[in-house]
Design a protein around this motif. Structure first.
Motif, PDB file in Angstrom:
ATOM      1  N   ILE A  17       0.813  -1.230   0.000  1.00  0.00           N
ATOM      2  CA  ILE A  17       0.000   0.000   0.000  1.00  0.00           C
ATOM      3  C   ILE A  17       0.843   1.276   0.000  1.00  0.00           C
ATOM      4  O   ILE A  17       0.492   2.250  -0.669  1.00  0.00           O
ATOM      5  N   GLN A  18       1.951   1.306   0.720  1.00  0.00           N
ATOM      6  CA  GLN A  18       2.820   2.492   0.737  1.00  0.00           C
ATOM      7  C   GLN A  18       3.367   2.790  -0.660  1.00  0.00           C
ATOM      8  O   GLN A  18       3.369   3.936  -1.111  1.00  0.00           O
ATOM      9  N   GLN A  19       3.842   1.761  -1.334  1.00  0.00           N
ATOM     10  CA  GLN A  19       4.379   1.924  -2.688  1.00  0.00           C
ATOM     11  C   GLN A  19       3.277   2.390  -3.644  1.00  0.00           C
ATOM     12  O   GLN A  19       3.486   3.296  -4.456  1.00  0.00           O
ATOM     13  N   ILE A  20       2.103   1.817  -3.521  1.00  0.00           N
ATOM     14  CA  ILE A  20       0.983   2.183  -4.397  1.00  0.00           C
ATOM     15  C   ILE A  20       0.581   3.639  -4.168  1.00  0.00           C
ATOM     16  O   ILE A  20       0.332   4.388  -5.122  1.00  0.00           O
ATOM     17  N   GLN A  21       0.531   4.059  -2.901  1.00  0.00           N
ATOM     18  CA  GLN A  21       0.168   5.448  -2.605  1.00  0.00           C
ATOM     19  C   GLN A  21       1.140   6.428  -3.248  1.00  0.00           C
ATOM     20  O   GLN A  21       0.732   7.460  -3.785  1.00  0.00           O
ATOM     21  N   SER A  22       2.430   6.105  -3.217  1.00  0.00           N
ATOM     22  CA  SER A  22       3.405   7.007  -3.838  1.00  0.00           C
ATOM     23  C   SER A  22       3.273   6.996  -5.364  1.00  0.00           C
ATOM     24  O   SER A  22       3.568   7.983  -6.022  1.00  0.00           O
ATOM     25  N   MET A  23       2.814   5.896  -5.919  1.00  0.00           N
ATOM     26  CA  MET A  23       2.649   5.788  -7.375  1.00  0.00           C
ATOM     27  C   MET A  23       1.444   6.580  -7.893  1.00  0.00           C
ATOM     28  O   MET A  23       1.458   7.064  -9.026  1.00  0.00           O
TER      29      MET A  23
END
Length: 111
Positions: A17-23
């Motif tokens: 989720i952290q990676q997706i939010q930054s994307m």
């Protein structure tokens, strides 16, 4: 390079989720296949640049229209309240006048 947003499985989303939010923060591209959005074209399988100017001006226009409609509705209610207040004020004046007359008539009878 990170995995394309289009390729994430449902079971992988929570763990990443952290990676997706930054994307997806401040998106500039949309996938032509699945309509996902991202801030870099490399995060999507079939990226297409979004037309942000048309989208934002349309949104502002819609917000302005809704605000104007709400304002007109409030003005209409205020006019109705003002009319009702004027009507009640007239009734109050008539009652005060009636009371004054009755006081005068009572005082003249007592003397």
């Amino acid at each position: 390079m990170s995995k394309s947003l289009c390729k994430f499985r449902r079971t992988e989303i929570v763990g990443q989720i952290q990676q997706i939010q930054s994307m997806v923060e401040a998106p500039k591209y949309v996938c032509k296949s699945c309509a996902r959005v991202a801030n870099r074209a490399s995060f999507l399988c079939k990226p297409m640049e979004m037309d942000l100017k048309a989208q934002s001006s349309e949104t502002v226009s819609d917000v302005q229209k809704k605000a104007l409609k709400a304002q007109k509705k409030r003005n209409k209610k205020l006019k109705k309240l003002l009319k009702e207040q004027k009507k009640l004020l007239k009734k109050q004046d008539k009652l005060v006048e009636k009371i004054e007359r009755s006081k005068y008539s009572l005082s003249s009878k007592v003397h």
